[in-house]
Design a protein around this motif. Structure first.
Motif, PDB file in Angstrom:
ATOM      1  N   GLY A   1      -5.088  -4.829 -13.305  1.00  0.00           N
ATOM      2  CA  GLY A   1      -3.575  -4.235 -14.229  1.00  0.00           C
ATOM      3  C   GLY A   1      -3.789  -4.870 -15.726  1.00  0.00           C
ATOM      4  O   GLY A   1      -5.151  -4.939 -15.627  1.00  0.00           O
TER       5      GLY A   1
ATOM      6  N   ARG B   1      -4.023  -0.820 -10.041  1.00  0.00           N
ATOM      7  CA  ARG B   1      -4.508  -0.290  -8.659  1.00  0.00           C
ATOM      8  C   ARG B   1      -4.905  -0.334  -7.847  1.00  0.00           C
ATOM      9  O   ARG B   1      -4.840  -0.083  -6.623  1.00  0.00           O
ATOM     10  CB  ARG B   1      -5.695   1.488  -9.276  1.00  0.00           C
ATOM     11  CG  ARG B   1      -5.266   2.199 -10.288  1.00  0.00           C
ATOM     12  CD  ARG B   1      -6.628   2.969 -10.805  1.00  0.00           C
ATOM     13  NE  ARG B   1      -7.675   2.050 -11.686  1.00  0.00           N
ATOM     14  CZ  ARG B   1      -8.646   2.719 -12.012  1.00  0.00           C
ATOM     15  NH1 ARG B   1      -8.809   3.621 -11.735  1.00  0.00           N
ATOM     16  NH2 ARG B   1      -9.672   2.316 -12.813  1.00  0.00           N
ATOM     17  N   THR B   2      -5.518  -1.679  -7.727  1.00  0.00           N
ATOM     18  CA  THR B   2      -6.208  -2.434  -6.930  1.00  0.00           C
ATOM     19  C   THR B   2      -5.631  -3.853  -6.766  1.00  0.00           C
ATOM     20  O   THR B   2      -5.723  -4.705  -8.158  1.00  0.00           O
ATOM     21  CB  THR B   2      -7.750  -2.280  -6.614  1.00  0.00           C
ATOM     22  OG1 THR B   2      -8.074  -2.808  -8.148  1.00  0.00           O
ATOM     23  CG2 THR B   2      -8.128  -0.320  -6.090  1.00  0.00           C
TER      24      THR B   2
ATOM     25  N   LEU C   1      -0.323   0.804  -4.143  1.00  0.00           N
ATOM     26  CA  LEU C   1      -1.260  -0.115  -4.400  1.00  0.00           C
ATOM     27  C   LEU C   1      -2.346  -0.396  -3.710  1.00  0.00           C
ATOM     28  O   LEU C   1      -2.075  -0.463  -2.031  1.00  0.00           O
ATOM     29  CB  LEU C   1      -0.013  -1.264  -4.808  1.00  0.00           C
ATOM     30  CG  LEU C   1      -1.510  -2.222  -5.533  1.00  0.00           C
ATOM     31  CD1 LEU C   1      -1.742  -2.489  -6.885  1.00  0.00           C
ATOM     32  CD2 LEU C   1      -0.506  -3.775  -5.668  1.00  0.00           C
ATOM     33  N   ASP C   2      -3.227  -0.180  -3.663  1.00  0.00           N
ATOM     34  CA  ASP C   2      -4.672  -0.531  -2.513  1.00  0.00           C
ATOM     35  C   ASP C   2      -4.983  -1.965  -2.708  1.00  0.00           C
ATOM     36  O   ASP C   2      -5.640  -2.613  -3.677  1.00  0.00           O
ATOM     37  CB  ASP C   2      -6.233  -0.193  -3.347  1.00  0.00           C
ATOM     38  CG  ASP C   2      -7.148   0.179  -2.671  1.00  0.00           C
ATOM     39  OD1 ASP C   2      -7.095  -0.719  -1.541  1.00  0.00           O
ATOM     40  OD2 ASP C   2      -7.965   0.221  -2.899  1.00  0.00           O
TER      41      ASP C   2
ATOM     42  N   ARG D   1       0.752  -1.377  -0.213  1.00  0.00           N
ATOM     43  CA  ARG D   1      -0.221  -0.219  -0.060  1.00  0.00           C
ATOM     44  C   ARG D   1       1.161   1.515   0.293  1.00  0.00           C
ATOM     45  O   ARG D   1       0.662   2.163  -0.449  1.00  0.00           O
ATOM     46  CB  ARG D   1      -0.966  -0.154   1.091  1.00  0.00           C
ATOM     47  CG  ARG D   1      -2.244  -0.670   1.026  1.00  0.00           C
ATOM     48  CD  ARG D   1      -3.535  -1.085   2.013  1.00  0.00           C
ATOM     49  NE  ARG D   1      -4.041  -1.661   2.048  1.00  0.00           N
ATOM     50  CZ  ARG D   1      -4.512  -2.570   2.984  1.00  0.00           C
ATOM     51  NH1 ARG D   1      -4.832  -1.940   4.677  1.00  0.00           N
ATOM     52  NH2 ARG D   1      -5.433  -3.078   3.574  1.00  0.00           N
TER      53      ARG D   1
ATOM     54  N   ASP E   1      -5.454  -8.809  -9.739  1.00  0.00           N
ATOM     55  CA  ASP E   1      -5.516  -7.035  -9.984  1.00  0.00           C
ATOM     56  C   ASP E   1      -6.111  -6.720 -10.985  1.00  0.00           C
ATOM     57  O   ASP E   1      -6.497  -7.924 -11.658  1.00  0.00           O
ATOM     58  CB  ASP E   1      -3.980  -6.924  -9.517  1.00  0.00           C
ATOM     59  CG  ASP E   1      -3.404  -7.677 -10.306  1.00  0.00           C
ATOM     60  OD1 ASP E   1      -4.030  -6.437 -12.240  1.00  0.00           O
ATOM     61  OD2 ASP E   1      -2.482  -8.436 -11.164  1.00  0.00           O
TER      62      ASP E   1
ATOM     63  N   THR F   1       3.131  -4.779  -8.052  1.00  0.00           N
ATOM     64  CA  THR F   1       3.579  -3.256  -8.457  1.00  0.00           C
ATOM     65  C   THR F   1       4.704  -2.744  -9.421  1.00  0.00           C
ATOM     66  O   THR F   1       4.495  -1.706  -9.847  1.00  0.00           O
ATOM     67  CB  THR F   1       4.475  -3.642  -6.838  1.00  0.00           C
ATOM     68  OG1 THR F   1       3.395  -3.800  -5.893  1.00  0.00           O
ATOM     69  CG2 THR F   1       4.971  -1.979  -6.519  1.00  0.00           C
TER      70      THR F   1
END
Length: 408
Positions: A349, A328-329, A289-290, A285, A347, A322
């Motif tokens: 992404g 984002r999550t 990154l959530d 986090r 994720d 990452t």
């Protein structure tokens, strides 16, 4: 077929040994014959023939292991000529006895039996043709000769069997030694790969977070914010870098502790496991990154190696998200079943390239899962990327684990 000969240090070669044996037998036969000649009288021609035959029979022993059949035949013929011709009656029969034993010891058992039988038959027929009262060998001596020849063949056969057994034992010992060396090399290779995987997971995750955190604050500072805002952003990033590097050093010491010698103190830092999943999520986090976590079922106490493998799979998955996903999550799900633990890391992404969806990190995670009888799949989804791992639980108890993430 003769057995392979292995020359050992400090021992003479077979040719030298045969020559020495032939020399010793020659000395015995010559000395015995010279002593016997003092009490007998025969024509000079017979004496010369006798000594020539002695030289042939004794000299043939030099080649008894190179040509065992030929030497046995030559010594038998020498005896067949010597005893009817010579009146000295020397011990030339020793040469045939040694040749017959060598013949059996070299694996020519059928030839040895045939020559022994031919000798007995020739001696028996020769005695039957003698006039009554003129026999050279009586029935008792003939029986003793039979037992003597049979014993020579039997002892030679036993020696052949013994050498074959010793050769087989030696070959088995060499094969076992080669197998042990191969297993040792395989174990060393597996251990190197395991340590390399541990270092990759520990350093790769932490350095990736540090890189992301540093890049984020540099990006913010590049926009020229107010001094107090820039200072706060730099301080926040440095705190995150400090925490991440501290955790990296802790895990690196624990990994390198596996290489310590037995007389060194064991590392005192705690071993990574799912109990530290909350710290892992917080570090992700801090990189922007959530990350959310979800737990289903009843958590079970895992054995340390399995606990570490589960932690490393989650760690490597978040590292990949990452570094590469642009997500984002991310959602980390721990699904505890009665016999297995399912780990799902999803994720939102960009996913992995279709031409090379699996890198070394995913292969390492799959190897960890397979090491415990499980499996791992990684694939693109409609919303991003999914890592799904299955880890069997080997009769694990159901002791509750610490809460991994209070905010989940």
């Amino acid at each position: 077929m003769p057995l392979p000969f292995r020359v050992r240090d400090g021992r003479p070669s077979p040719r030298v040994t045969d020559a020495l044996v032939a020399l010793v037998v020659t000395l015995v036969v010559v000395i015995w014959t010279l002593v016997a000649a003092r009490y007998t009288d025969e024509p000079a021609a017979r004496t010369v023939v006798g000594w020539i035959v002695i030289a042939i029979g004794c000299g043939a022993l030099c080649f008894r292991r190179r040509w065992p059949v030929a030497v046995a035949v030559v010594t038998l013929l020498a005896c067949a000529v010597y005893y009817p011709v010579s009146a000295q009656d020397g011990p030339l029969m020793i040469t045939f006895a040694l040749a017959l034993y060598t013949l059996a010891a070299e694996g020519r058992f059928a030839a040895a039996v045939a020559l022994a039988a031919a000798t007995l038959l020739a001696v028996g027929l020769g005695e039957l043709r003698q006039q009554p009262g003129h026999r050279q060998i009586d029935d008792t001596s003939l029986a003793m000769l039979s037992g003597w020849l049979i014993s020579l063949v039997a002892v030679g056969r036993a020696q052949r069997t013994r050498l074959a057994y010793l050769h087989e034992v030696e070959q088995r010992a060499l094969a076992a030694e080669r197998e042990q060396e191969a297993r040792a090399r395989q174990s060393a290779t597996e251990e190197r790969l395991r340590i390399a995987r541990e270092l990759h997971d520990v350093l790769g995750h932490s350095i990736s977070l540090i890189n992301v955190q540093s890049g984020a604050v540099l990006h913010r500072l590049g926009k020229g914010p107010a001094p107090d805002v820039g200072l706060a952003a730099a301080e926040e990033a440095l705190q995150a870098v400090k925490a991440t590097s501290k955790d990296a050093l802790r895990e690196l010491r624990a990994t390198l502790g596996l290489l310590r010698r037995a007389d060194e103190a064991a590392p005192t830092s705690p071993t990574s496991g799912l109990a530290l999943l909350g710290e892992l999520v917080e570090r992700a986090r801090s990189a922007g990154l959530d990350v959310r976590t979800a737990v289903a079922g009843s958590p079970a106490a895992l054995a340390p190696p399995l606990d570490l493998a589960a932690y490393r799979i989650v760690q490597e998955s978040l590292t990949n998200v990452t570094r590469h996903a642009g997500a984002r999550t991310a959602l980390v799900t721990l699904d505890w079943g009665p016999r297995e633990l399912r780990l799902r890391i999803e994720d939102d992404g960009e996913g992995a390239p279709e031409e090379s969806p699996q890198g070394s990190g995913i292969r390492g995670m799959a190897e960890r899962a397979r090491a415990f009888g499980g499996d791992l799949t990684a694939r693109n989804t409609a919303d991003g990327f999914l890592v799904d791992a299955r880890l069997p639980l080997a009769d694990a108890g159901h002791a509750p684990l610490p809460t991994t993430d209070p905010s989940a």
